[in-house]
Write an enzyme that holds these catalytic residues in place. Structure first.
Site, PDB file in Angstrom:
ATOM      1  N   ARG A  27       0.816  -1.217   0.000  1.00  0.00           N
ATOM      2  CA  ARG A  27       0.000   0.000   0.000  1.00  0.00           C
ATOM      3  C   ARG A  27       0.854   1.273   0.000  1.00  0.00           C
ATOM      4  NH1 ARG A  27      -5.491  -0.388   1.875  1.00  0.00           N
ATOM      5  NH2 ARG A  27      -6.258  -2.298   0.943  1.00  0.00           N
ATOM      6  N   ARG A  31      -3.454   6.642   1.200  1.00  0.00           N
ATOM      7  CA  ARG A  31      -3.987   7.847   1.860  1.00  0.00           C
ATOM      8  C   ARG A  31      -3.053   8.522   2.858  1.00  0.00           C
ATOM      9  NH1 ARG A  31      -9.524   5.042   3.439  1.00  0.00           N
ATOM     10  NH2 ARG A  31      -8.044   3.337   3.388  1.00  0.00           N
ATOM     11  N   ARG A  40      -6.661  11.624  -5.771  1.00  0.00           N
ATOM     12  CA  ARG A  40      -7.919  10.886  -5.629  1.00  0.00           C
ATOM     13  C   ARG A  40      -9.102  11.840  -5.736  1.00  0.00           C
ATOM     14  NH1 ARG A  40     -11.190   9.779  -1.364  1.00  0.00           N
ATOM     15  NH2 ARG A  40     -12.123   7.709  -1.165  1.00  0.00           N
ATOM     16  N   ASP A  77      -6.825  -2.438  -7.378  1.00  0.00           N
ATOM     17  CA  ASP A  77      -7.386  -3.080  -6.191  1.00  0.00           C
ATOM     18  C   ASP A  77      -7.646  -4.547  -6.501  1.00  0.00           C
ATOM     19  OD1 ASP A  77      -8.472  -2.095  -3.422  1.00  0.00           O
ATOM     20  OD2 ASP A  77      -9.804  -3.686  -4.104  1.00  0.00           O
ATOM     21  N   TYR A 154     -15.060 -11.634   0.013  1.00  0.00           N
ATOM     22  CA  TYR A 154     -15.792 -10.406  -0.313  1.00  0.00           C
ATOM     23  C   TYR A 154     -17.030 -10.699  -1.157  1.00  0.00           C
ATOM     24  CZ  TYR A 154     -11.858  -7.784   1.548  1.00  0.00           C
ATOM     25  OH  TYR A 154     -10.909  -7.269   2.391  1.00  0.00           O
TER      26      TYR A 154
HETATM   27  O1  CP3 Z   1       0.018  -1.457  -2.493  1.00  0.00           O
HETATM   28  C1  CP3 Z   1      -0.302  -0.522  -3.256  1.00  0.00           C
HETATM   29  O2  CP3 Z   1       0.104   0.651  -3.122  1.00  0.00           O
HETATM   30  C2  CP3 Z   1      -1.164  -0.844  -4.460  1.00  0.00           C
HETATM   31  C3  CP3 Z   1      -2.532  -0.575  -4.332  1.00  0.00           C
HETATM   32  C4  CP3 Z   1      -3.476  -1.505  -3.580  1.00  0.00           C
HETATM   33  C5  CP3 Z   1      -4.728  -1.048  -3.119  1.00  0.00           C
HETATM   34  N1  CP3 Z   1      -5.428  -2.107  -2.657  1.00  0.00           N
HETATM   35  C6  CP3 Z   1      -5.170   0.340  -3.186  1.00  0.00           C
HETATM   36  C7  CP3 Z   1      -6.278   0.762  -2.317  1.00  0.00           C
HETATM   37  C8  CP3 Z   1      -3.410  -2.872  -3.303  1.00  0.00           C
HETATM   38  C9  CP3 Z   1      -2.264  -3.853  -3.520  1.00  0.00           C
HETATM   39  C10 CP3 Z   1      -4.671  -3.248  -2.734  1.00  0.00           C
HETATM   40  C11 CP3 Z   1      -5.022  -4.627  -2.360  1.00  0.00           C
HETATM   41  C12 CP3 Z   1      -6.235  -4.872  -1.563  1.00  0.00           C
HETATM   42  N2  CP3 Z   1      -7.471  -4.287  -1.661  1.00  0.00           N
HETATM   43  C13 CP3 Z   1      -6.335  -5.881  -0.592  1.00  0.00           C
HETATM   44  C14 CP3 Z   1      -5.248  -6.857  -0.244  1.00  0.00           C
HETATM   45  C15 CP3 Z   1      -4.150  -6.208   0.465  1.00  0.00           C
HETATM   46  C16 CP3 Z   1      -4.333  -6.112   1.913  1.00  0.00           C
HETATM   47  O3  CP3 Z   1      -4.343  -4.976   2.410  1.00  0.00           O
HETATM   48  O4  CP3 Z   1      -4.394  -7.163   2.546  1.00  0.00           O
HETATM   49  C17 CP3 Z   1      -7.634  -5.852  -0.062  1.00  0.00           C
HETATM   50  C18 CP3 Z   1      -8.173  -6.735   1.037  1.00  0.00           C
HETATM   51  C19 CP3 Z   1      -8.354  -4.857  -0.760  1.00  0.00           C
HETATM   52  C20 CP3 Z   1      -9.799  -4.495  -0.619  1.00  0.00           C
HETATM   53  C21 CP3 Z   1      -9.916  -3.104  -0.206  1.00  0.00           C
HETATM   54  N3  CP3 Z   1      -9.737  -2.031  -1.059  1.00  0.00           N
HETATM   55  C22 CP3 Z   1     -10.098  -2.602   1.102  1.00  0.00           C
HETATM   56  C23 CP3 Z   1     -10.344  -3.438   2.325  1.00  0.00           C
HETATM   57  C24 CP3 Z   1     -10.008  -1.202   0.997  1.00  0.00           C
HETATM   58  C25 CP3 Z   1      -9.994  -0.215   2.124  1.00  0.00           C
HETATM   59  C26 CP3 Z   1     -11.260   0.460   2.369  1.00  0.00           C
HETATM   60  C27 CP3 Z   1     -11.008   1.612   3.316  1.00  0.00           C
HETATM   61  O5  CP3 Z   1     -11.701   2.604   3.145  1.00  0.00           O
HETATM   62  O6  CP3 Z   1     -10.107   1.512   4.164  1.00  0.00           O
HETATM   63  C28 CP3 Z   1      -9.789  -0.872  -0.345  1.00  0.00           C
HETATM   64  C29 CP3 Z   1      -9.630   0.477  -0.916  1.00  0.00           C
HETATM   65  C30 CP3 Z   1      -8.261   0.854  -1.299  1.00  0.00           C
HETATM   66  N4  CP3 Z   1      -7.453   0.095  -2.090  1.00  0.00           N
HETATM   67  C31 CP3 Z   1      -7.591   2.077  -1.000  1.00  0.00           C
HETATM   68  C32 CP3 Z   1      -6.354   2.022  -1.638  1.00  0.00           C
HETATM   69  C33 CP3 Z   1      -5.307   3.091  -1.681  1.00  0.00           C
HETATM   70  C34 CP3 Z   1      -8.161   3.221  -0.200  1.00  0.00           C
HETATM   71  C35 CP3 Z   1      -9.216   3.853  -1.039  1.00  0.00           C
HETATM   72  C36 CP3 Z   1      -9.286   5.340  -0.896  1.00  0.00           C
HETATM   73  O7  CP3 Z   1      -8.477   6.056  -1.511  1.00  0.00           O
HETATM   74  O8  CP3 Z   1     -10.196   5.779  -0.202  1.00  0.00           O
END
Ligand code: CP3
Length: 356
Positions: A27, A31, A40, A77, A154
């Site tokens: 990640r 944010r 974003r 994602d 999910y």
């Molecule tokens: O690592 C990186 O920088 C690449 C980008 C990346 C994102 N998601 C961007 C993201 C990667 C590799 C993921 C994988 C992902 N997404 C996983 C597996 C990794 C892990 O953390 O175990 C999972 C379970 C998800 C599903 C998902 N997407 C969740 C649970 C969330 C968070 C929701 C929240 O509001 O906290 C997301 C959204 C997400 N994916 C964000 C980012 C930067 C935040 C979205 C935003 O900008 O509001």
């Protein structure tokens, strides 16, 4: 294609000698960075950001401008795959990901779209190509996917879950239905990773975020087996076999022996496993990636430096270690603490690669 200027990350994954321990952060585009929040907002929403190749490329590059990371990770994602399958992904502010539809029956399964990654997830491949051009060989680009089990959690729950009540009830009561869903996902994910590799991904990571929620036997049956199938498919194809795969099962520390046999070159470990013990167990078979507690980034820079030193010493001399957090960085972290983290790896790691 341009030659890589920095191949430390790829060399460490093959356990070849390096001058210092490579580092990237799960990640790393996210944010905690004010410039990410600005892009974003410009995109409108998180999903719009993922679907716009130029902006996805911009946020991929942002952490590399601040920190000397040894790899970039595609900005996207894991839930793009269930979205393409037809479930309708959306994000509720403060609630995380949600789907309009769920998969809880054979009829739901039969109603899923059949997809081809190059077409139905073409926006991801566009992002990969755009990022490769922009990187111009600076560091390798990592592609990724969720594991079939993690995606299934999910898809069956309809979003994030604390107890996995629906998906576990389905696995235990209706194993055949669960296996049908997981097989479909394994096919979709293998095709998705192959498409990312053809578009330019130089390593790929399978995020098995929720594999650790299973019992030992259920982990083998419902998660590891399908990751193994995906890797076997990539290795059978001359177009994809040279690209290293990292498997990251959060909470998988007790199953390292089995994970090391799944065909991956790299195994990600979270912070509950001692990295020296992991190396003693499987370090002759795979590279290890990890494993600082992401919450350590809330501590002082001095404490972060101590922890980095201790993890490096725990792994010990020689290659085969990719430094990372034990899970993704969280939104509240001060970006300056990441500077301390990366600088500490740069400063303390060369001594572990001299004369070996
Ligand atoms: O690592 C990186 O920088 C690449 C980008 C990346 C994102 N998601 C961007 C993201 C990667 C590799 C993921 C994988 C992902 N997404 C996983 C597996 C990794 C892990 O953390 O175990 C999972 C379970 C998800 C599903 C998902 N997407 C969740 C649970 C969330 C968070 C929701 C929240 O509001 O906290 C997301 C959204 C997400 N994916 C964000 C980012 C930067 C935040 C979205 C935003 O900008 O509001």
């Amino acid at each position: 294609m341009t030659e890589l200027k920095n191949d430390r990350f790829l060399r460490a994954l093959q356990r070849q000698p390096v001058d210092q321990t490579p580092i990237w952060m799960m990640r790393q585009a996210g944010r905690y960075l004010p410039e990410y929040r600005a892009t974003r907002q410009q995109a409108g929403s998180f999903l719009d950001l993922c679907k716009n190749a130029e902006l996805a490329c911009e946020v991929t590059m942002q952490p590399l401008r601040r920190y000397p990371m040894d790899a970039a990770i595609l900005f996207s994602d894991i839930l793009t795959v269930p979205d393409a399958l037809g479930l309708g992904l959306y994000f509720e502010e403060g609630e995380g990901p949600r789907f309009h539809k769920t998969v809880r029956s054979e009829a739901d399964l039969a109603g899923l779209n059949s997809i081809k990654a190059d077409d139905d997830l073409g926006y991801v491949m566009n992002a990969v190509r755009t990022i490769r051009t922009e990187l111009n060989g600076l560091v390798p680009l990592i592609g990724f996917t969720g594991s079939p089990w993690t995606l299934a959690t999910y898809m069956v729950e309809g979003g994030s879950s604390k107890d996995f009540a629906q998906v576990k009830a389905m696995a235990y009561d209706k194993p055949e239905l669960m296996h049908n869903l997981l097989s479909l996902l394994a096919d979709a994910v293998a095709d998705y990773l192959a498409a990312q590799i053809r578009a330019g991904a130089q390593a790929v990571q399978i995020f098995d975020t929720w594999g650790g929620s299973l019992s030992a036997a259920a982990y083998q049956e419902f998660s590891l087996k399908y990751m193994q199938q995906i890797i076997a498919r990539l290795q059978a194809d001359p177009a994809t076999r040279a690209v290293p795969v990292i498997v990251f099962t959060k909470g998988g520390g007790q199953w390292l022996n089995a994970i090391a046999d799944c065909g991956a070159q790299g195994v990600g470990i979270d912070w509950t496993t001692e990295i020296g013990a992991a190396r003693a167990q499987i370090g002759n078979r795979v590279a290890l990636q990890g494993n600082m507690d992401p919450s350590m980034l809330y501590a002082s820079p001095a404490r972060i430096r101590e922890e980095v030193a201790s993890i490096l010493a725990g792994y010990g001399h020689g290659s085969g270690h990719v430094f990372n957090l034990g899970h993704g960085i969280t939104p509240g972290v001060n970006p300056d603490h990441v500077t301390a983290f990366v600088d500490a790896v740069r400063e303390f790691s060369p001594q572990y690669h001299q004369g070996v």
